[in-house]
Design a protein around this motif. Structure first.
Motif, mmCIF file in Angstrom:
data_model
loop_
_atom_site.group_PDB
_atom_site.id
_atom_site.type_symbol
_atom_site.label_atom_id
_atom_site.label_comp_id
_atom_site.label_asym_id
_atom_site.label_seq_id
_atom_site.Cartn_x
_atom_site.Cartn_y
_atom_site.Cartn_z
ATOM 1 N N GLN A 1 0.855 -1.183 0.000
ATOM 2 C CA GLN A 1 0.000 0.000 0.000
ATOM 3 C C GLN A 1 0.891 1.232 0.000
ATOM 4 N N HIS A 2 0.497 2.255 -0.754
ATOM 5 C CA HIS A 2 1.324 3.443 -0.902
ATOM 6 C C HIS A 2 0.552 4.689 -0.455
ATOM 7 N N ILE A 3 1.186 5.482 0.385
ATOM 8 C CA ILE A 3 0.597 6.731 0.873
ATOM 9 C C ILE A 3 1.564 7.868 0.558
ATOM 10 N N VAL A 4 1.059 8.940 -0.040
ATOM 11 C CA VAL A 4 1.890 10.105 -0.369
ATOM 12 C C VAL A 4 1.275 11.341 0.270
ATOM 13 N N PHE A 5 2.091 12.078 1.038
ATOM 14 C CA PHE A 5 1.645 13.344 1.623
ATOM 15 C C PHE A 5 2.484 14.481 1.054
ATOM 16 N N SER A 6 1.820 15.588 0.748
ATOM 17 C CA SER A 6 2.510 16.724 0.143
ATOM 18 C C SER A 6 1.716 17.999 0.426
#
Length: 435
Positions: free
Chosen positions: A176-181
């Motif tokens: 699972q991939h989570i990206v915060f920006s």
């Protein structure tokens, strides 16, 4: 409330209460349930929106039982400082003493960090370059990593660390991939596209209640420096509209580049404020520019001036965004909101400057109006685009020259290389040949 909203284990519910997090923030309300459900998420929010707490809670919630000392989660951050911030938040909220957290960054020797990993690690918090270096040395085991988080992804892109992120993500088998920006733009999309699977994009925008009195602001999102130059020229060539404009650049070098770009067309109507070289048309201070009717454009390098009186200037244009948002804000503050002649503040921003735009909006409590680029604007191509468009020139063939081995009769369609034979016919031909 945390227990009611999310499927957090008891230890985490107790931890957030003890940490003083009484009410979940908007980004937590919109992402935690989806993350728990296994969906890939792109979370966009300003500094202070709660992204770090969200990723820490989501990671810890995956360890309901005793950890086994093999990395199950990898969290990537842009620099050593952010790695420390994330580890500190883990230490604040983690109540499962069996979980071992190891940090990888350039502040500690590689051999020592490889020893730390060998002693056992369940959660690894790392900068992309150091994580990749240790992975290539076979010191970082990614075989059981099922949870990858990329935090402050906009800063990772700004530092040019996209390649190690993609390589690490592609080395993880089904996770699972989570990206915060803080922002989402083309360069960020390009980095995460190879490994994100049908992600849900969640964006929060928490502006402060108090606002700063500023001039009306417009922002033009441009792809690169060359297009910025073209847009500046397009505007400044309009003598009727842009009667008096102060253009800010971050450095003297950039300021001189802008001057040379405009000088051919504007001649003596463009000037530099206290330039390094005397051959340029120049003024010593802003009052001289205001008093001279022949001058329309004044270019100012932020590094060479601390304060400047911009009253009665119709247009304030930021070609670059200053590294310190306070510098920008001092330029656009409206000291006389009742004035009839309103000043307009214009900003040019590339992908990697959009996070600075977001920080300015947070500081002023106001959104900049995003404006479409003019149709007549020439969009400059980057060096990579130009290189990709290079084609090999075809070799010129003399039609009268005999090519060795060429048949004197026309080939049958079946024998021609351009003829596509169906799979069914190929099978029949092979069968006939074998029997």
């Amino acid at each position: 409330m945390w227990a009611e909203k999310f499927k957090l284990n008891r230890q985490l519910v107790k931890a957030v209460a003890e940490a003083g997090f009484e009410v979940p923030k908007e980004i937590q309300l919109k992402t935690l349930t989806r993350i728990t459900g296994g969906q890939d998420i792109i979370g966009i929010g300003p500094e202070g929106a709660g992204k770090t707490t969200t990723l820490v809670l989501a990671t810890l919630n995956r360890f309901n039982h005793k950890a086994d000392g093999v990395p199950g989660a990898l969290i990537l951050a842009p620099d050593q400082e952010r790695v420390f911030d994330i580890v500190t938040q883990f230490e604040r909220l983690n109540r499962n003493t069996s979980i071992r957290i190891v940090s990888l960054h350039n502040g500690t020797p590689v051999d020592q960090q490889m020893d730390d990993l060998a002693d056992g690690a369940d959660i690894v918090v790392a900068t992309p370059d150091r994580a990749r270096a240790i992975y290539l040395k076979l010191g970082l085991n990614l075989n059981k990593v099922k949870f990858l988080v990329v935090d402050d992804a906009h800063l990772i892109v700004k530092q040019g660390l996209q390649l190690p992120v993609v390589e690490l993500a592609n080395s993880i088998d089904k996770g699972q991939h989570i990206v915060f920006s803080e922002v989402l733009h083309d360069k960020l999309h390009k980095m995460i596209a190879p490994f994100m699977v049908n992600p849900a994009t969640v964006e929060v925008d928490e502006l402060p209640e108090e606002t700063v009195a500023t001039h009306p602001q417009m922002v033009y999102h441009v792809p690169n420096f060359g297009t910025k130059l073209n847009l500046l020229s397009l505007f400044m060539y309009d003598e009727e509209l842009f009667t008096k404009t102060v253009v800010f650049a971050n450095t003297k070098t950039t300021a001189e580049t802008l001057y040379k770009s405009l000088e051919n067309r504007l001649r003596k109507s463009v000037a530099l404020l206290s330039p390094a070289f005397f051959e340029h048309n120049q003024v010593k201070d802003i009052s001289e520019f205001k008093a001279n009717d022949t001058l329309r454009v004044l270019i100012v390098a932020n590094e060479s001036v601390e304060s400047i009186d911009l009253t009665e200037i119709p247009f304030i244009l930021h070609f670059d965004l200053p590294l310190e948002k306070e510098v920008f804000i001092t330029h656009i503050i409206n000291t006389d909101p009742t004035a009839e002649d309103e000043t307009l503040a214009i900003t040019f921003a590339t992908d990697i400057e959009l996070d600075q735009v977001r920080k300015i909006e947070q500081a002023t409590g106001q959104k900049m109006q995003s404006v479409e680029l003019p149709e007549e604007l020439v969009i400059e191509k980057t060096r990579k685009q130009k290189e990709s468009e290079k084609v090999v020139k075809p070799t010129r063939v003399d039609p009268n020259k005999h090519i060795p081995g060429e048949a004197f009769h026309e080939k049958k369609p079946e024998n021609a290389k351009t003829y596509n034979i169906s799979a069914n016919k190929k099978a029949k031909m092979n069968k006939k040949k074998n029997h």
